[in-house]
Motif scaffolding. Structure first.
Motif, PDB file in Angstrom:
ATOM      1  N   TYR A  18     -33.854  77.339  11.768  1.00 48.01           N
ATOM      2  CA  TYR A  18     -34.501  76.823  10.489  1.00 48.01           C
ATOM      3  C   TYR A  18     -33.537  75.815   9.561  1.00 48.01           C
ATOM      4  CZ  TYR A  18     -36.978  81.166  11.718  1.00 48.01           C
ATOM      5  OH  TYR A  18     -37.743  81.992  12.415  1.00 48.01           O
ATOM      6  N   GLY A  19     -32.544  75.508  10.066  1.00 52.28           N
ATOM      7  CA  GLY A  19     -31.360  74.785   9.419  1.00 52.28           C
ATOM      8  C   GLY A  19     -30.848  75.191   8.244  1.00 52.28           C
ATOM      9  N   ASP A  20     -30.493  76.529   8.627  1.00 50.58           N
ATOM     10  CA  ASP A  20     -29.876  77.271   7.532  1.00 50.58           C
ATOM     11  C   ASP A  20     -28.485  77.920   7.835  1.00 50.58           C
ATOM     12  OD1 ASP A  20     -31.884  77.071   5.657  1.00 50.58           O
ATOM     13  OD2 ASP A  20     -32.958  78.687   6.333  1.00 50.58           O
ATOM     14  N   ILE A  21     -27.369  77.902   7.167  1.00 51.90           N
ATOM     15  CA  ILE A  21     -26.254  78.849   7.448  1.00 51.90           C
ATOM     16  C   ILE A  21     -26.011  80.110   6.163  1.00 51.90           C
ATOM     17  CG2 ILE A  21     -25.120  76.779   8.480  1.00 51.90           C
ATOM     18  CD1 ILE A  21     -23.458  76.505   5.605  1.00 51.90           C
ATOM     19  N   ASP A  22     -25.408  80.961   6.804  1.00 51.57           N
ATOM     20  CA  ASP A  22     -25.396  82.220   5.788  1.00 51.57           C
ATOM     21  C   ASP A  22     -23.770  82.000   5.083  1.00 51.57           C
ATOM     22  OD1 ASP A  22     -25.415  84.396   4.478  1.00 51.57           O
ATOM     23  OD2 ASP A  22     -25.593  85.755   6.442  1.00 51.57           O
ATOM     24  N   PHE A  23     -23.739  81.225   3.858  1.00 47.86           N
ATOM     25  CA  PHE A  23     -22.631  81.035   3.417  1.00 47.86           C
ATOM     26  C   PHE A  23     -22.040  82.421   2.485  1.00 47.86           C
ATOM     27  CE2 PHE A  23     -19.826  79.049   0.237  1.00 47.86           C
ATOM     28  CZ  PHE A  23     -18.969  78.321   0.997  1.00 47.86           C
ATOM     29  N   PRO A  24     -20.616  82.842   2.684  1.00 47.33           N
ATOM     30  CA  PRO A  24     -20.253  83.836   2.044  1.00 47.33           C
ATOM     31  C   PRO A  24     -20.614  84.020   0.457  1.00 47.33           C
ATOM     32  CG  PRO A  24     -18.591  83.122   3.356  1.00 47.33           C
ATOM     33  CD  PRO A  24     -19.764  82.189   3.460  1.00 47.33           C
ATOM     34  N   VAL A  25     -20.934  85.111  -0.061  1.00 46.90           N
ATOM     35  CA  VAL A  25     -21.265  85.399  -1.442  1.00 46.90           C
ATOM     36  C   VAL A  25     -22.837  84.690  -1.715  1.00 46.90           C
ATOM     37  CG1 VAL A  25     -20.731  85.424  -3.911  1.00 46.90           C
ATOM     38  CG2 VAL A  25     -19.081  85.549  -2.101  1.00 46.90           C
ATOM     39  N   VAL A  26     -22.768  83.255  -1.532  1.00 47.77           N
ATOM     40  CA  VAL A  26     -23.929  82.706  -1.866  1.00 47.77           C
ATOM     41  C   VAL A  26     -25.077  82.899  -1.187  1.00 47.77           C
ATOM     42  CG1 VAL A  26     -25.173  80.334  -1.983  1.00 47.77           C
ATOM     43  CG2 VAL A  26     -22.800  80.828  -2.652  1.00 47.77           C
ATOM     44  N   GLY A  27     -25.071  83.557   0.310  1.00 47.36           N
ATOM     45  CA  GLY A  27     -26.266  83.702   1.285  1.00 47.36           C
ATOM     46  C   GLY A  27     -26.802  82.127   1.960  1.00 47.36           C
ATOM     47  N   LYS A  28     -28.014  82.525   2.225  1.00 41.94           N
ATOM     48  CA  LYS A  28     -28.756  81.196   2.945  1.00 41.94           C
ATOM     49  C   LYS A  28     -28.299  80.006   1.989  1.00 41.94           C
ATOM     50  CE  LYS A  28     -30.146  83.618   6.587  1.00 41.94           C
ATOM     51  NZ  LYS A  28     -29.884  83.091   7.919  1.00 41.94           N
ATOM     52  N   VAL A  29     -27.904  79.000   2.783  1.00 47.92           N
ATOM     53  CA  VAL A  29     -27.941  77.541   2.392  1.00 47.92           C
ATOM     54  C   VAL A  29     -28.616  76.660   3.414  1.00 47.92           C
ATOM     55  CG1 VAL A  29     -26.425  75.708   1.543  1.00 47.92           C
ATOM     56  CG2 VAL A  29     -25.661  78.154   1.076  1.00 47.92           C
ATOM     57  N   HIS A  30     -29.436  75.909   3.086  1.00 46.01           N
ATOM     58  CA  HIS A  30     -30.138  74.818   3.907  1.00 46.01           C
ATOM     59  C   HIS A  30     -29.361  73.704   3.757  1.00 46.01           C
ATOM     60  CE1 HIS A  30     -33.649  73.534   6.143  1.00 46.01           C
ATOM     61  NE2 HIS A  30     -33.481  72.428   5.432  1.00 46.01           N
ATOM     62  N   VAL A  31     -28.924  73.310   5.192  1.00 40.63           N
ATOM     63  CA  VAL A  31     -27.886  71.949   5.445  1.00 40.63           C
ATOM     64  C   VAL A  31     -28.505  71.080   6.406  1.00 40.63           C
ATOM     65  CG1 VAL A  31     -25.895  73.365   4.882  1.00 40.63           C
ATOM     66  CG2 VAL A  31     -26.656  73.418   7.539  1.00 40.63           C
ATOM     67  N   ALA A  32     -29.687  71.251   7.144  1.00 35.65           N
ATOM     68  CA  ALA A  32     -30.095  70.651   8.105  1.00 35.65           C
ATOM     69  C   ALA A  32     -30.771  69.258   7.421  1.00 35.65           C
ATOM     70  CB  ALA A  32     -31.359  71.187   8.750  1.00 35.65           C
ATOM     71  N   GLY A  33     -30.306  68.229   8.003  1.00 35.44           N
ATOM     72  CA  GLY A  33     -30.918  66.861   7.336  1.00 35.44           C
ATOM     73  C   GLY A  33     -30.037  66.447   6.280  1.00 35.44           C
ATOM     74  N   LEU A  34     -29.090  67.045   6.069  1.00 39.46           N
ATOM     75  CA  LEU A  34     -28.006  66.565   5.162  1.00 39.46           C
ATOM     76  C   LEU A  34     -26.781  66.030   5.703  1.00 39.46           C
ATOM     77  CD1 LEU A  34     -28.048  69.612   2.507  1.00 39.46           C
ATOM     78  CD2 LEU A  34     -29.346  67.475   2.424  1.00 39.46           C
ATOM     79  N   THR A  35     -25.942  65.418   5.218  1.00 41.89           N
ATOM     80  CA  THR A  35     -24.716  64.603   5.673  1.00 41.89           C
ATOM     81  C   THR A  35     -23.463  65.839   5.134  1.00 41.89           C
ATOM     82  OG1 THR A  35     -24.240  63.293   3.603  1.00 41.89           O
ATOM     83  CG2 THR A  35     -25.644  62.145   5.332  1.00 41.89           C
ATOM     84  N   ARG A  36     -22.445  65.463   5.949  1.00 44.49           N
ATOM     85  CA  ARG A  36     -21.264  65.862   5.235  1.00 44.49           C
ATOM     86  C   ARG A  36     -20.981  66.164   3.845  1.00 44.49           C
ATOM     87  NH1 ARG A  36     -15.926  64.788   7.791  1.00 44.49           N
ATOM     88  NH2 ARG A  36     -16.561  62.697   7.518  1.00 44.49           N
ATOM     89  N   ALA A  37     -21.041  64.784   3.174  1.00 41.45           N
ATOM     90  CA  ALA A  37     -20.802  64.706   1.887  1.00 41.45           C
ATOM     91  C   ALA A  37     -21.971  65.567   0.925  1.00 41.45           C
ATOM     92  CB  ALA A  37     -20.806  63.259   1.365  1.00 41.45           C
ATOM     93  N   GLU A  38     -23.329  65.473   1.465  1.00 41.33           N
ATOM     94  CA  GLU A  38     -24.142  66.182   0.644  1.00 41.33           C
ATOM     95  C   GLU A  38     -24.020  67.661   0.693  1.00 41.33           C
ATOM     96  OE1 GLU A  38     -27.852  62.697   1.317  1.00 41.33           O
ATOM     97  OE2 GLU A  38     -27.705  64.169   2.778  1.00 41.33           O
ATOM     98  N   ILE A  39     -23.651  68.112   1.851  1.00 41.41           N
ATOM     99  CA  ILE A  39     -23.375  69.559   2.033  1.00 41.41           C
ATOM    100  C   ILE A  39     -22.366  69.811   0.997  1.00 41.41           C
ATOM    101  CG2 ILE A  39     -22.645  71.389   3.509  1.00 41.41           C
ATOM    102  CD1 ILE A  39     -23.933  69.900   5.693  1.00 41.41           C
TER     103      ILE A  39
END
Length: 270
Positions: free
Chosen positions: A103-124
């Motif tokens: 789905y383009g997501d990662i599970d980030f600690p404490v924060v939870g799901k973060v959508h990163v697909a379609g983003l550059t490194r700087a945007e993430i």
């Protein structure tokens, strides 16, 4: 009279053989349209956009090290110079990574799901930093995002074909060719292909390395993850790959020619 006739036939055969052996050789020089001192424009540098199944590392730092560590994955150790069944000869520490789900997501600690697909490194990095600040989790976060498993393949007439990893944005076709040890003498400079997956469809781009202007403005000059670079072989390589190798550059060709000349000579001197 016979000697003169034989000599003429011999000359004709040798001439034909030499012409065949001197088939026009493709110019192997790159960038033939460049002029010294004349600047050439290039297309806008491409920043890699993250896709599903890509793996990235995200490290958060702040003045409060204990607090920032809550948002970092653990450090893992890897063996160096040892294969399965061998004793451990050394350790290398590496930050664990996040694999982007379907789905383009990662599970980030404490924060939870973060959508990163379609983003550059700087945007993430900007997105996560903004989230940490707005949710009052860290006041002064510094977020660093790096690629982990992104790469491309180089195949065909290069000296060192294989898979190579992307460690930064803006990697170009020239970077790929350099990493693969340059084209062999048999590689077609005007027929280098970049195969790219675009929304599930494999799209081929043909690039002519003899023309800098054409190369710089090709959509495939800047590489993306999972690109396949293929260098087509030239006609000389194609002739070398014949079933019996019987071409003007082979020993069998010249043996056959010598046999033919001997036969003609014998017939005319009878």
């Amino acid at each position: 009279m016979k000697q003169k006739k034989t000599y003429n036939i011999f000359s004709m055969i040798v001439t034909v053989a030499l012409l065949c052996s001197c088939v026009s050789v493709k110019n192997i020089n790159y960038f033939q349209d460049l002029e010294p001192g004349v600047a050439e424009q290039t297309g806008a540098p491409l920043e890699i956009k993250i896709r599903s199944n890509d793996k990235i590392s995200i490290v958060v730092n702040s003045k409060d090290a204990e607090l920032s560590n809550l948002f970092n994955l653990p450090i893992v150790s890897h063996r160096i110079g040892a294969s399965t069944g061998q004793s451990l000869s050394g350790n290398a520490q590496q930050v664990s990574g996040y694999t982007v789900d379907m789905y383009g997501d990662i599970d980030f600690p404490v924060v939870g799901k973060v959508h990163v697909a379609g983003l550059t490194r700087a945007e993430i990095a900007t997105h996560i930093k903004h989230t940490l600040i707005t949710e009052d989790l860290i006041k002064d976060p510094v977020v660093t995002v790096e690629f982990m498993n992104l790469g491309f393949s180089v195949l065909g007439e290069v000296n060192n074909p294989g898979k190579f990893y992307i460690d930064r944005d803006g990697m170009t076709l020239l970077d790929a060719i350099g990493m693969a040890g340059d084209l062999t003498i048999y590689g077609k400079r005007e027929a280098v292909y970049v195969l790219r997956d675009e929304q599930g469809v494999q799209v081929p781009y043909r690039i002519d390395l003899t023309s800098a202007r054409q190369m710089y403005f090709s959509p495939a000059f800047y590489l993306q993850q999972n690109d396949v670079v293929y260098v087509e072989p030239n006609s000389v390589r194609a002739r070398h790959s014949t079933v019996n190798g019987n071409n003007v550059r082979s020993t069998s060709f010249w043996i056959s020619l010598a046999s033919l000349l001997t036969t003609i000579t014998v017939l005319f001197f009878k």
